[in-house]
Design an enzyme around this catalytic site. Structure first.
Site, mmCIF file in Angstrom:
data_model
loop_
_atom_site.group_PDB
_atom_site.id
_atom_site.type_symbol
_atom_site.label_atom_id
_atom_site.label_comp_id
_atom_site.label_asym_id
_atom_site.label_seq_id
_atom_site.Cartn_x
_atom_site.Cartn_y
_atom_site.Cartn_z
ATOM 1 N N CYS A 146 -19.545 0.548 -3.443
ATOM 2 C CA CYS A 146 -19.654 -0.226 -4.681
ATOM 3 C C CYS A 146 -20.911 0.070 -5.492
ATOM 4 O O CYS A 146 -20.799 0.554 -6.628
ATOM 5 C CB CYS A 146 -19.584 -1.721 -4.368
ATOM 6 S SG CYS A 146 -17.960 -2.195 -3.775
ATOM 7 N N GLY A 188 -36.072 -0.324 2.474
ATOM 8 C CA GLY A 188 -35.355 0.497 3.445
ATOM 9 C C GLY A 188 -34.918 1.814 2.865
ATOM 10 O O GLY A 188 -35.598 2.388 2.007
ATOM 11 N N LYS A 219 -24.201 -0.057 5.965
ATOM 12 C CA LYS A 219 -24.993 -1.245 6.308
ATOM 13 C C LYS A 219 -24.428 -1.827 7.594
ATOM 14 O O LYS A 219 -23.365 -1.383 8.050
ATOM 15 C CB LYS A 219 -24.963 -2.276 5.173
ATOM 16 C CG LYS A 219 -23.601 -2.850 4.915
ATOM 17 C CD LYS A 219 -23.684 -4.005 3.944
ATOM 18 C CE LYS A 219 -22.342 -4.698 3.835
ATOM 19 N NZ LYS A 219 -22.344 -5.867 3.007
ATOM 20 N N ASP A 270 0.866 -1.182 0.000
ATOM 21 C CA ASP A 270 0.000 0.000 0.000
ATOM 22 C C ASP A 270 0.896 1.224 0.000
ATOM 23 O O ASP A 270 1.996 1.189 0.566
ATOM 24 C CB ASP A 270 -0.941 0.001 1.227
ATOM 25 C CG ASP A 270 -2.219 0.777 0.942
ATOM 26 O OD1 ASP A 270 -2.119 2.002 0.757
ATOM 27 O OD2 ASP A 270 -3.295 0.161 0.879
ATOM 28 N N LYS A 278 -21.415 3.647 -7.302
ATOM 29 C CA LYS A 278 -20.455 3.955 -8.369
ATOM 30 C C LYS A 278 -20.506 2.907 -9.493
ATOM 31 O O LYS A 278 -20.310 3.231 -10.660
ATOM 32 C CB LYS A 278 -19.035 4.087 -7.806
ATOM 33 C CG LYS A 278 -18.336 2.773 -7.535
ATOM 34 C CD LYS A 278 -16.842 2.969 -7.315
ATOM 35 C CE LYS A 278 -16.164 1.694 -6.859
ATOM 36 N NZ LYS A 278 -16.181 0.586 -7.797
ATOM 37 N N LEU A 293 -34.253 -8.235 -1.214
ATOM 38 C CA LEU A 293 -35.614 -7.715 -1.316
ATOM 39 C C LEU A 293 -36.011 -7.118 0.032
ATOM 40 O O LEU A 293 -37.071 -7.424 0.556
ATOM 41 C CB LEU A 293 -36.590 -8.834 -1.705
ATOM 42 C CG LEU A 293 -36.615 -9.273 -3.168
ATOM 43 C CD1 LEU A 293 -37.704 -10.315 -3.398
ATOM 44 C CD2 LEU A 293 -36.815 -8.096 -4.116
HETATM 45 P P1 NAD Z 1 -10.227 0.828 -0.351
HETATM 46 O O1 NAD Z 1 -10.316 2.272 -0.615
HETATM 47 O O2 NAD Z 1 -10.689 0.271 0.950
HETATM 48 O O3 NAD Z 1 -8.710 0.342 -0.537
HETATM 49 C C1 NAD Z 1 -7.884 0.743 -1.589
HETATM 50 C C2 NAD Z 1 -6.445 0.744 -1.072
HETATM 51 O O4 NAD Z 1 -5.571 0.964 -2.198
HETATM 52 C C3 NAD Z 1 -6.176 1.865 -0.073
HETATM 53 O O5 NAD Z 1 -5.615 1.321 1.104
HETATM 54 C C4 NAD Z 1 -5.170 2.765 -0.811
HETATM 55 O O6 NAD Z 1 -4.227 3.383 0.055
HETATM 56 C C5 NAD Z 1 -4.496 1.764 -1.760
HETATM 57 N N1 NAD Z 1 -3.838 2.399 -2.908
HETATM 58 C C6 NAD Z 1 -4.300 3.371 -3.729
HETATM 59 N N2 NAD Z 1 -3.373 3.689 -4.662
HETATM 60 C C7 NAD Z 1 -2.314 2.881 -4.434
HETATM 61 C C8 NAD Z 1 -1.031 2.742 -5.049
HETATM 62 N N3 NAD Z 1 -0.659 3.495 -6.097
HETATM 63 N N4 NAD Z 1 -0.186 1.827 -4.553
HETATM 64 C C9 NAD Z 1 -0.538 1.079 -3.485
HETATM 65 N N5 NAD Z 1 -1.728 1.173 -2.864
HETATM 66 C C10 NAD Z 1 -2.597 2.061 -3.321
HETATM 67 O O7 NAD Z 1 -10.991 0.135 -1.564
HETATM 68 P P2 NAD Z 1 -11.793 -1.262 -1.554
HETATM 69 O O8 NAD Z 1 -13.104 -1.078 -0.916
HETATM 70 O O9 NAD Z 1 -10.863 -2.339 -1.073
HETATM 71 O O10 NAD Z 1 -12.056 -1.443 -3.110
HETATM 72 C C11 NAD Z 1 -11.011 -1.743 -4.024
HETATM 73 C C12 NAD Z 1 -11.635 -2.156 -5.329
HETATM 74 O O11 NAD Z 1 -12.393 -3.355 -5.147
HETATM 75 C C13 NAD Z 1 -12.609 -1.137 -5.925
HETATM 76 O O12 NAD Z 1 -12.527 -1.191 -7.325
HETATM 77 C C14 NAD Z 1 -13.962 -1.648 -5.480
HETATM 78 O O13 NAD Z 1 -14.990 -1.253 -6.345
HETATM 79 C C15 NAD Z 1 -13.748 -3.148 -5.553
HETATM 80 N N6 NAD Z 1 -14.614 -3.933 -4.674
HETATM 81 C C16 NAD Z 1 -14.885 -3.486 -3.422
HETATM 82 C C17 NAD Z 1 -15.701 -4.255 -2.593
HETATM 83 C C18 NAD Z 1 -16.050 -3.768 -1.217
HETATM 84 O O14 NAD Z 1 -16.995 -4.322 -0.638
HETATM 85 N N7 NAD Z 1 -15.365 -2.793 -0.664
HETATM 86 C C19 NAD Z 1 -16.216 -5.484 -3.038
HETATM 87 C C20 NAD Z 1 -15.877 -5.931 -4.312
HETATM 88 C C21 NAD Z 1 -15.078 -5.140 -5.119
#
Ligand code: NAD
Length: 471
Positions: free
Chosen positions: A283, A276, A343, A34, A286, A273
């Site tokens: 997610c 609320g 949630k 990260d 967007k 279903l």
């Molecule tokens: P998040 O914001 O919790 O985590 C993203 C992480 O990436 C952060 O810790 C950030 O510091 C790091 N990051 C950003 N740029 C970086 C770089 N250049 N180098 C290293 N690290 C970097 O995001 P998330 O909720 O984990 O979601 C990530 C992806 O997964 C998104 O595309 C999201 O749509 C998808 N997704 C999320 C969920 C969910 O429930 N949160 C479920 C399925 C898919």
């Protein structure tokens, strides 16, 4: 025993950190990267930056052994056969996904690739991102024999992320050749062959040795669309039942009975279903917007997605108007707001309906005391400038002398409130429940005026059914 794969996961958020911990539990060697130095430090020192069941114990088991944390992307990529990109893909101004974090990571990866490496899109991305990643790698001089790009969308839900990851309904792999598909097969083999489930300390869930996880291999474009289409479909189900809820209320019907009646049809199913306040989180909002944008770009009419979004936004108004209808004026009213997370069972407040509603109530002059079992720290940062907003340590403290209690998040804890203690705490026994956690008849018996979503409200004594307030 499945063969161990060296994996790099870039991003240690909800998806990256859970994936890293679970891959380690599946027997792989993982480096999690990260660029947020503070987060990496916290992770190295034994901290857990997000609230997820099972994550602390998995990290305690594997940290420093099969999973390590670093901000040095270069070294991590060099040592890995597969590099999973799990950075954020937020919504841009046009509605399209902002892929700049993905591109920045790919440019960094390009500088470090030495041996053949599979780059895996774990982040949710629009169709053809796969092609763009390939192009960026080429532009940075990486020969096409040194990499492949595979789509492996993630379907986990916050709150049950670890179990979802290790016991998935399906694993989708979008690969353009057998060599790259094979590496993904090896990575997921403990789940698809079932050996993971035979481990004595495996995290339990619906998959077993006899019924292991299923993998679906497709083209990269199909895999990318599967993720967007899945989220858009689930969002559509939520908006559908919310529209039905508003109709149910207008004709003195009960949306909970209706949802049961619809959901018992095996072609429809009962999940998602629940009437609320509508969907939120990082997610669905967007992804619905990004999917709609992709369709528009390709000249495809997918207006349905726009309607899904509009219904979702309307639900917050619907709830706000219920508060006004129940309380008449809002200025100076003391409101207990139960729930800040988008949630239950998560600390994530991104796009939380609750936050939006609280802001609106504060604008209207209400005095709000909020409580959430896990999301208060995040909310305090986001709502730092709000006057007239206080935080409480528990439900009953929040409800002390309140004119009404608002249930905004479907935390399990809020479905199990000690109602006798609550009624002693409040000024007036009025509950406005945006998550339908209680039965109206039962609440009436307990002495509450109870207003919920898509159901008839129950009133106490002289509290006649109030007029609906104009929007
Ligand atoms: P998040 O914001 O919790 O985590 C993203 C992480 O990436 C952060 O810790 C950030 O510091 C790091 N990051 C950003 N740029 C970086 C770089 N250049 N180098 C290293 N690290 C970097 O995001 P998330 O909720 O984990 O979601 C990530 C992806 O997964 C998104 O595309 C999201 O749509 C998808 N997704 C999320 C969920 C969910 O429930 N949160 C479920 C399925 C898919």
């Amino acid at each position: 025993m499945a063969k161990q794969v060296s994996i790099c996961v870039i991003g240690s958020g909800y998806v990256g950190l859970v994936a890293a911990a679970c891959f380690a539990d599946m027997g792989h060697k993982v480096i999690c990267v990260d660029n947020d130095e503070a987060r990496v430090k916290l992770l190295c020192e034994g901290g857990v930056p997000i609230f997820e069941e099972h994550l602390p114990e998995l990290l305690a088991k594997h940290r420093g052994r099969s999973v390590v944390f670093t901000s040095n992307l270069g070294e991590a990529v060099e040592e890995s056969e597969a590099v999973f990109i799990a950075v954020g893909t937020p919504q841009g101004d046009s509605g399209a996904a902002d892929l700049s974090y993905v591109e920045a990571v790919v440019a960094e990866i390009a500088r470090m690739i030495k041996n053949y490496t599979v780059i895996v899109e774990k982040s949710t991305v629009p169709v053809y991102t796969n092609d763009w990643i390939r192009r960026v790698l080429h532009r940075h001089g990486v020969g096409k024999d040194r990499f492949d790009v595979v789509s492996n969308p993630e379907f986990l839900r916050e709150g049950t992320a670890v179990v979802d990851f290790l016991h998935p309904d399906r694993i989708v792999v979008g690969a353009s050749n057998e060599q790259s598909a094979e590496i993904l097969r090896r990575i997921y083999e403990p789940l698809t062959e079932g050996s993971y489930y035979a481990q004595p300390d495996a995290i339990q869930g619906c998959c077993t040795m006899a019924q292991p996880a299923r993998m679906l291999v497709t083209t990269p474009q199909s895999a990318e669309i599967i993720k967007h289409a899945s989220n858009a479909f689930l969002a559509m189900k939520i908006s559908f039942i919310n529209a039905v809820a508003n109709l149910a209320e207008a004709v003195d019907a009960d949306v909970e009975d209706i949802a049961k009646g619809i959901g018992l049809d095996s072609r429809i199913g009962s999940r998602f279903l629940h009437a609320g306040l509508g969907y939120g989180g990082s997610c669905f909002p967007k992804d619905v917007a990004a999917f709609h944008w992709v369709a528009q770009e390709r000249g495809v009419n997918f207006q349905l997605l726009n309607e899904v979004r509009k219904i979702n936004e309307t639900q917050r108004e619907v709830f706000f108007n219920k508060v006004r209808s129940a309380l008449w004026t809002l200025r100076g009213k003391r409101l207990a707001a139960l729930g800040l997370a988008f949630k239950g069972e998560t600390d994530d407040i991104r796009e939380s309906p609750s936050i939006e509603i609280i802001k609106k109530l504060l604008r209207a002059g209400a005095l709000v005391t909020a409580y959430d079992p896990a999301a208060m720290e995040h909310a305090k940062e986001t709502l730092a400038t709000e006057e007239n907003l206080k935080y409480a340590e528990n439900v009953y403290e929040a409800a002390q002398d309140a004119d009404a209690v608002l249930i905004l998040t479907d935390w399990k804890e809020f479905a199990a409130i000690d109602l006798e203690r609550l009624i002693r705490a409040v000024r007036f026994p009025i509950i406005i429940d945006g998550r339908n956690l209680y039965e109206p008849a039962e609440m009436q018996k307990r002495g509450f005026t109870y207003v919920s979503m898509g159901r008839q409200s129950s009133y106490q004594g002289l509290e006649a059914k109030p007029h609906k307030m104009p929007a």
